[in-house]
Design a protein around this motif. Structure first.
Motif, mmCIF file in Angstrom:
data_model
loop_
_atom_site.group_PDB
_atom_site.id
_atom_site.type_symbol
_atom_site.label_atom_id
_atom_site.label_comp_id
_atom_site.label_asym_id
_atom_site.label_seq_id
_atom_site.Cartn_x
_atom_site.Cartn_y
_atom_site.Cartn_z
ATOM 1 N N MET A 153 0.836 -1.183 0.000
ATOM 2 C CA MET A 153 0.000 0.000 0.000
ATOM 3 C C MET A 153 0.880 1.246 0.000
ATOM 4 O O MET A 153 1.879 1.316 0.701
ATOM 5 N N ASN A 154 0.518 2.244 -0.755
ATOM 6 C CA ASN A 154 1.276 3.488 -0.837
ATOM 7 C C ASN A 154 1.316 4.241 0.485
ATOM 8 O O ASN A 154 2.284 4.925 0.776
ATOM 9 N N ILE A 155 0.243 4.144 1.269
ATOM 10 C CA ILE A 155 0.195 4.857 2.547
ATOM 11 C C ILE A 155 1.330 4.390 3.443
ATOM 12 O O ILE A 155 2.031 5.202 4.049
ATOM 13 N N SER A 156 1.521 3.091 3.503
ATOM 14 C CA SER A 156 2.579 2.526 4.345
ATOM 15 C C SER A 156 3.956 3.026 3.912
ATOM 16 O O SER A 156 4.772 3.423 4.740
ATOM 17 N N LYS A 157 4.203 3.016 2.615
ATOM 18 C CA LYS A 157 5.498 3.485 2.098
ATOM 19 C C LYS A 157 5.696 4.971 2.382
ATOM 20 O O LYS A 157 6.786 5.400 2.746
ATOM 21 N N THR A 158 4.647 5.738 2.216
ATOM 22 C CA THR A 158 4.734 7.186 2.441
ATOM 23 C C THR A 158 5.004 7.497 3.913
ATOM 24 O O THR A 158 5.864 8.327 4.230
ATOM 25 N N ILE A 159 4.292 6.831 4.806
ATOM 26 C CA ILE A 159 4.504 7.057 6.235
ATOM 27 C C ILE A 159 5.911 6.640 6.631
ATOM 28 O O ILE A 159 6.589 7.337 7.385
ATOM 29 N N HIS A 160 6.358 5.514 6.111
ATOM 30 C CA HIS A 160 7.716 5.045 6.405
ATOM 31 C C HIS A 160 8.757 6.057 5.933
ATOM 32 O O HIS A 160 9.697 6.385 6.655
ATOM 33 N N LYS A 161 8.574 6.575 4.733
ATOM 34 C CA LYS A 161 9.520 7.559 4.183
ATOM 35 C C LYS A 161 9.512 8.846 5.008
ATOM 36 O O LYS A 161 10.567 9.385 5.341
ATOM 37 N N LEU A 162 8.327 9.336 5.367
ATOM 38 C CA LEU A 162 8.222 10.537 6.199
ATOM 39 C C LEU A 162 8.911 10.334 7.541
ATOM 40 O O LEU A 162 9.647 11.200 8.022
ATOM 41 N N SER A 163 8.664 9.192 8.136
ATOM 42 C CA SER A 163 9.257 8.874 9.430
ATOM 43 C C SER A 163 10.779 8.828 9.330
ATOM 44 O O SER A 163 11.493 9.367 10.174
ATOM 45 N N ARG A 164 11.285 8.194 8.281
ATOM 46 C CA ARG A 164 12.732 8.090 8.088
ATOM 47 C C ARG A 164 13.363 9.478 7.889
ATOM 48 O O ARG A 164 14.396 9.791 8.486
ATOM 49 N N LEU A 165 12.725 10.320 7.077
ATOM 50 C CA LEU A 165 13.252 11.668 6.837
ATOM 51 C C LEU A 165 13.269 12.491 8.130
ATOM 52 O O LEU A 165 14.245 13.164 8.442
ATOM 53 N N TYR A 166 12.184 12.422 8.875
ATOM 54 C CA TYR A 166 12.107 13.171 10.123
ATOM 55 C C TYR A 166 13.142 12.661 11.123
ATOM 56 O O TYR A 166 13.856 13.442 11.747
ATOM 57 N N ASN A 167 13.222 11.343 11.276
ATOM 58 C CA ASN A 167 14.173 10.760 12.228
ATOM 59 C C ASN A 167 15.614 11.062 11.857
ATOM 60 O O ASN A 167 16.442 11.312 12.737
ATOM 61 N N THR A 168 15.923 11.058 10.576
ATOM 62 C CA THR A 168 17.279 11.394 10.135
ATOM 63 C C THR A 168 17.610 12.832 10.503
ATOM 64 O O THR A 168 18.705 13.128 10.992
ATOM 65 N N THR A 169 16.664 13.728 10.296
ATOM 66 C CA THR A 169 16.868 15.134 10.649
ATOM 67 C C THR A 169 17.017 15.295 12.161
ATOM 68 O O THR A 169 17.908 16.003 12.638
ATOM 69 N N LEU A 170 16.170 14.605 12.921
ATOM 70 C CA LEU A 170 16.231 14.676 14.380
ATOM 71 C C LEU A 170 17.553 14.105 14.897
ATOM 72 O O LEU A 170 18.165 14.674 15.803
ATOM 73 N N GLU A 171 18.004 13.000 14.322
ATOM 74 C CA GLU A 171 19.275 12.407 14.744
ATOM 75 C C GLU A 171 20.440 13.364 14.475
ATOM 76 O O GLU A 171 21.368 13.454 15.274
ATOM 77 N N GLY A 172 20.381 14.099 13.359
ATOM 78 C CA GLY A 172 21.407 15.108 13.074
ATOM 79 C C GLY A 172 21.401 16.205 14.125
ATOM 80 O O GLY A 172 22.463 16.652 14.580
ATOM 81 N N PHE A 173 20.210 16.619 14.525
ATOM 82 C CA PHE A 173 20.065 17.633 15.563
ATOM 83 C C PHE A 173 20.653 17.123 16.880
ATOM 84 O O PHE A 173 21.377 17.826 17.569
ATOM 85 N N MET A 174 20.324 15.867 17.226
ATOM 86 C CA MET A 174 20.839 15.276 18.461
ATOM 87 C C MET A 174 22.364 15.141 18.400
ATOM 88 O O MET A 174 23.047 15.354 19.399
ATOM 89 N N LYS A 175 22.869 14.804 17.235
ATOM 90 C CA LYS A 175 24.321 14.640 17.070
ATOM 91 C C LYS A 175 25.047 15.960 17.348
ATOM 92 O O LYS A 175 26.142 15.967 17.908
ATOM 93 N N GLU A 176 24.423 17.067 16.967
ATOM 94 C CA GLU A 176 25.010 18.380 17.239
ATOM 95 C C GLU A 176 25.186 18.605 18.740
ATOM 96 O O GLU A 176 26.029 19.384 19.161
ATOM 97 N N MET A 177 24.378 17.924 19.540
ATOM 98 C CA MET A 177 24.471 18.048 20.995
ATOM 99 C C MET A 177 25.233 16.878 21.601
ATOM 100 O O MET A 177 25.195 16.671 22.810
#
Length: 144
Positions: free
Chosen positions: A1-25
């Protein structure tokens, strides 16, 4: 289902950005998970371990590093000296303000090019998805 792929992609993008933010600290994702557990109230290592789904020894090691770096502190229970509470320090309050600022700016930046109708559509769709998931008991019922 496309919904599952889209949610997974959104989650991955957000988490990658958040992990970068955490890495700065100089924080890892598991350290962030432990900090989140003690933010509102002190907890024992056992409670934290259960909540983050990591072994007691792993959480204990994470706590050692967080304590060394001034993020948390161990405090013995006054009525039962065998119990050790893990509690936040003021350093966590500082990062919490930065984290709240990150969350606000992240979505503001990402969504800044969208019009009000598009934003309303996103909010309506996400609310509908949340409602359906709650109605079906997702999170409390096994789906596989």
């Amino acid at each position: 289902m496309n919904i599952s792929k889209t949610i997974h992609k959104l989650s991955r993008l957000y988490n990658t950005t958040l992990e970068g933010f955490m890495k700065e600290m100089d924080l890892t994702k598991p350290q962030g998970m432990v900090i989140a557990q003690v933010y509102k109230e002190p907890k024992t290592i056992g409670h934290i371990s259960e909540a983050v789904k990591l072994s007691y020894s792993t959480v204990s090691s994470i706590i050692d590093r967080l304590e060394r770096d001034g993020w948390i502190q161990r405090v013995r229970d006054e009525s039962d000296r065998r119990i050790v509470w893990i509690q936040k320090t003021g350093k966590i309050d500082e990062i919490r303000n930065k984290l709240d600022y990150f969350h606000e700016n992240f979505f503001q930046t990402v969504l800044s090019d969208l019009g009000s109708e598009e934003l309303d559509g996103i909010i309506t769709s996400l609310d509908l998805l949340n409602t359906q998931m709650e109605k079906k008991g997702v999170g409390s019922v096994e789906v596989f």
